[in-house]
Design a protein around this motif. Structure first.
Motif, PDB file in Angstrom:
ATOM      1  N   ASP A 111       8.778  35.745  54.360  1.00 44.55           N
ATOM      2  CA  ASP A 111       9.899  36.643  54.167  1.00 44.55           C
ATOM      3  C   ASP A 111      10.120  36.930  52.694  1.00 44.55           C
ATOM      4  O   ASP A 111      10.354  38.070  52.306  1.00 44.55           O
ATOM      5  CB  ASP A 111      11.173  36.055  54.786  1.00 44.55           C
ATOM      6  N   SER A 112      10.051  35.902  51.854  1.00 43.42           N
ATOM      7  CA  SER A 112      10.256  36.119  50.429  1.00 43.42           C
ATOM      8  C   SER A 112       9.108  36.938  49.841  1.00 43.42           C
ATOM      9  O   SER A 112       9.318  37.744  48.937  1.00 43.42           O
ATOM     10  CB  SER A 112      10.427  34.798  49.695  1.00 43.42           C
ATOM     11  N   PHE A 113       7.895  36.738  50.331  1.00 45.42           N
ATOM     12  CA  PHE A 113       6.762  37.530  49.854  1.00 45.42           C
ATOM     13  C   PHE A 113       6.920  38.985  50.268  1.00 45.42           C
ATOM     14  O   PHE A 113       6.641  39.900  49.492  1.00 45.42           O
ATOM     15  CB  PHE A 113       5.439  36.956  50.373  1.00 45.42           C
ATOM     16  N   ASN A 114       7.412  39.209  51.494  1.00 42.42           N
ATOM     17  CA  ASN A 114       7.659  40.581  51.945  1.00 42.42           C
ATOM     18  C   ASN A 114       8.719  41.252  51.086  1.00 42.42           C
ATOM     19  O   ASN A 114       8.601  42.433  50.767  1.00 42.42           O
ATOM     20  CB  ASN A 114       8.077  40.602  53.412  1.00 42.42           C
ATOM     21  N   ASN A 115       9.747  40.507  50.703  1.00 41.86           N
ATOM     22  CA  ASN A 115      10.776  41.059  49.823  1.00 41.86           C
ATOM     23  C   ASN A 115      10.180  41.418  48.467  1.00 41.86           C
ATOM     24  O   ASN A 115      10.510  42.455  47.892  1.00 41.86           O
ATOM     25  CB  ASN A 115      11.934  40.073  49.649  1.00 41.86           C
ATOM     26  N   TYR A 116       9.319  40.544  47.954  1.00 42.22           N
ATOM     27  CA  TYR A 116       8.644  40.808  46.686  1.00 42.22           C
ATOM     28  C   TYR A 116       7.829  42.097  46.783  1.00 42.22           C
ATOM     29  O   TYR A 116       7.834  42.922  45.861  1.00 42.22           O
ATOM     30  CB  TYR A 116       7.748  39.619  46.309  1.00 42.22           C
ATOM     31  N   LEU A 117       7.132  42.275  47.898  1.00 43.85           N
ATOM     32  CA  LEU A 117       6.322  43.477  48.084  1.00 43.85           C
ATOM     33  C   LEU A 117       7.193  44.731  48.124  1.00 43.85           C
ATOM     34  O   LEU A 117       6.852  45.757  47.536  1.00 43.85           O
ATOM     35  CB  LEU A 117       5.496  43.370  49.364  1.00 43.85           C
ATOM     36  N   LYS A 118       8.323  44.643  48.810  1.00 45.85           N
ATOM     37  CA  LYS A 118       9.217  45.805  48.918  1.00 45.85           C
ATOM     38  C   LYS A 118       9.821  46.168  47.566  1.00 45.85           C
ATOM     39  O   LYS A 118       9.946  47.343  47.235  1.00 45.85           O
ATOM     40  CB  LYS A 118      10.321  45.511  49.928  1.00 45.85           C
ATOM     41  N   ILE A 119      10.201  45.167  46.807  1.00 47.68           N
ATOM     42  CA  ILE A 119      10.823  45.414  45.502  1.00 47.68           C
ATOM     43  C   ILE A 119       9.827  46.068  44.547  1.00 47.68           C
ATOM     44  O   ILE A 119      10.165  46.985  43.799  1.00 47.68           O
ATOM     45  CB  ILE A 119      11.373  44.100  44.908  1.00 47.68           C
ATOM     46  N   PHE A 170      -4.621  51.302  44.694  1.00 50.65           N
ATOM     47  CA  PHE A 170      -5.575  52.382  44.448  1.00 50.65           C
ATOM     48  C   PHE A 170      -6.567  52.008  43.347  1.00 50.65           C
ATOM     49  O   PHE A 170      -7.723  52.425  43.376  1.00 50.65           O
ATOM     50  CB  PHE A 170      -4.845  53.682  44.120  1.00 50.65           C
ATOM     51  N   GLU A 171      -6.115  51.210  42.375  1.00 49.24           N
ATOM     52  CA  GLU A 171      -7.027  50.712  41.335  1.00 49.24           C
ATOM     53  C   GLU A 171      -8.124  49.845  41.925  1.00 49.24           C
ATOM     54  O   GLU A 171      -9.265  49.858  41.465  1.00 49.24           O
ATOM     55  CB  GLU A 171      -6.247  49.867  40.322  1.00 49.24           C
ATOM     56  N   MET A 172      -7.770  49.066  42.936  1.00 47.79           N
ATOM     57  CA  MET A 172      -8.713  48.142  43.579  1.00 47.79           C
ATOM     58  C   MET A 172      -9.509  48.812  44.693  1.00 47.79           C
ATOM     59  O   MET A 172     -10.148  48.141  45.502  1.00 47.79           O
ATOM     60  CB  MET A 172      -7.968  46.932  44.171  1.00 47.79           C
ATOM     61  N   ASN A 173      -9.443  50.136  44.767  1.00 49.36           N
ATOM     62  CA  ASN A 173     -10.182  50.928  45.767  1.00 49.36           C
ATOM     63  C   ASN A 173      -9.833  50.538  47.200  1.00 49.36           C
ATOM     64  O   ASN A 173     -10.682  50.528  48.082  1.00 49.36           O
ATOM     65  CB  ASN A 173     -11.691  50.822  45.547  1.00 49.36           C
ATOM     66  N   GLY A 174      -8.592  50.153  47.419  1.00 49.80           N
ATOM     67  CA  GLY A 174      -8.144  49.844  48.776  1.00 49.80           C
ATOM     68  C   GLY A 174      -8.515  48.464  49.270  1.00 49.80           C
ATOM     69  O   GLY A 174      -8.433  48.202  50.467  1.00 49.80           O
ATOM     70  N   HIS A 175      -8.918  47.573  48.384  1.00 47.74           N
ATOM     71  CA  HIS A 175      -9.278  46.211  48.778  1.00 47.74           C
ATOM     72  C   HIS A 175      -8.108  45.270  48.498  1.00 47.74           C
ATOM     73  O   HIS A 175      -7.611  45.198  47.378  1.00 47.74           O
ATOM     74  CB  HIS A 175     -10.527  45.736  48.037  1.00 47.74           C
ATOM     75  N   ARG A 195      -2.819  38.419  54.980  1.00 46.16           N
ATOM     76  CA  ARG A 195      -2.483  39.248  56.136  1.00 46.16           C
ATOM     77  C   ARG A 195      -1.180  40.016  55.919  1.00 46.16           C
ATOM     78  O   ARG A 195      -1.066  41.186  56.278  1.00 46.16           O
ATOM     79  CB  ARG A 195      -2.383  38.381  57.399  1.00 46.16           C
ATOM     80  N   GLY A 196      -0.203  39.375  55.316  1.00 43.16           N
ATOM     81  CA  GLY A 196       1.051  40.060  55.021  1.00 43.16           C
ATOM     82  C   GLY A 196       0.846  41.225  54.078  1.00 43.16           C
ATOM     83  O   GLY A 196       1.449  42.293  54.239  1.00 43.16           O
ATOM     84  N   LEU A 197      -0.020  41.024  53.102  1.00 43.54           N
ATOM     85  CA  LEU A 197      -0.332  42.098  52.151  1.00 43.54           C
ATOM     86  C   LEU A 197      -1.073  43.236  52.846  1.00 43.54           C
ATOM     87  O   LEU A 197      -0.791  44.408  52.602  1.00 43.54           O
ATOM     88  CB  LEU A 197      -1.162  41.536  50.999  1.00 43.54           C
ATOM     89  N   THR A 254       4.431  49.549  41.979  1.00 44.22           N
ATOM     90  CA  THR A 254       3.411  48.833  41.209  1.00 44.22           C
ATOM     91  C   THR A 254       2.255  48.417  42.114  1.00 44.22           C
ATOM     92  O   THR A 254       1.085  48.567  41.747  1.00 44.22           O
ATOM     93  CB  THR A 254       4.024  47.574  40.554  1.00 44.22           C
ATOM     94  N   ILE A 255       2.593  47.929  43.293  1.00 42.77           N
ATOM     95  CA  ILE A 255       1.568  47.491  44.251  1.00 42.77           C
ATOM     96  C   ILE A 255       0.746  48.679  44.730  1.00 42.77           C
ATOM     97  O   ILE A 255      -0.479  48.582  44.893  1.00 42.77           O
ATOM     98  CB  ILE A 255       2.214  46.721  45.415  1.00 42.77           C
ATOM     99  N   LYS A 256       1.406  49.809  44.903  1.00 44.97           N
ATOM    100  CA  LYS A 256       0.699  51.012  45.333  1.00 44.97           C
ATOM    101  C   LYS A 256      -0.343  51.422  44.286  1.00 44.97           C
ATOM    102  O   LYS A 256      -1.488  51.731  44.620  1.00 44.97           O
ATOM    103  CB  LYS A 256       1.708  52.141  45.556  1.00 44.97           C
ATOM    104  N   GLU A 257       0.055  51.391  43.013  1.00 47.08           N
ATOM    105  CA  GLU A 257      -0.879  51.736  41.936  1.00 47.08           C
ATOM    106  C   GLU A 257      -2.047  50.745  41.880  1.00 47.08           C
ATOM    107  O   GLU A 257      -3.210  51.145  41.750  1.00 47.08           O
ATOM    108  CB  GLU A 257      -0.151  51.742  40.597  1.00 47.08           C
ATOM    109  N   LEU A 258      -1.724  49.455  41.983  1.00 50.09           N
ATOM    110  CA  LEU A 258      -2.777  48.437  41.949  1.00 50.09           C
ATOM    111  C   LEU A 258      -3.724  48.567  43.142  1.00 50.09           C
ATOM    112  O   LEU A 258      -4.925  48.346  43.024  1.00 50.09           O
ATOM    113  CB  LEU A 258      -2.157  47.042  41.925  1.00 50.09           C
TER     114      LEU A 258
END
Length: 119
Positions: A71-79, A89-94, A113-115, A83-87
């Protein structure tokens, strides 16, 4: 020796119908009374129609559910969505290298899996 379905069935019905909290306290009281009378775990389980493992659980007291780290990791992802979206695409979707990169900035436990679900 074959166990009857009655033992598992009563506990299954109790959990399935949503009465688990009420029955947890009832079972706990009955189990403590029977153990004060000197009954063994096996005898208590037979008498109440529940498993020996459940008797042990009620004798030790029911523990509160653990807070999920996910849950805390999901909150981190949402916040940090942008930045995560940019990263991503930088990682070519991996997601694996993205997870490695995120672990540098995130202190807690992060799961792949959460990511993947988030991406």
């Amino acid at each position: 020796m074959r166990r009857s379905k009655k033992h598992k069935m009563s506990e299954y019905l109790i959990k399935e119908n949503g009465y688990s909290r009420m029955f947890d306290s009832i079972f706990q009281n009955q189990i403590h009374e029977l153990s004060k009378q000197g009954k063994s775990i096996r005898d208590i389980a037979r008498k109440l129609g529940i498993s020996r493992q459940s008797v042990r659980k009620y004798m030790n007291g029911i523990q509160q559910p653990k807070v999920h780290v996910q849950d805390s990791f999901n909150n981190y992802l949402k916040i940090n969505r942008e930045t995560i979206k940019e990263l991503f695409f930088e990682m070519n979707g991996h997601c694996v290298p993205l997870l490695r990169k995120l672990k540098e900035s995130y202190d807690g436990s992060a799961n792949l899996r959460g990511l993947q679900i988030f991406c």
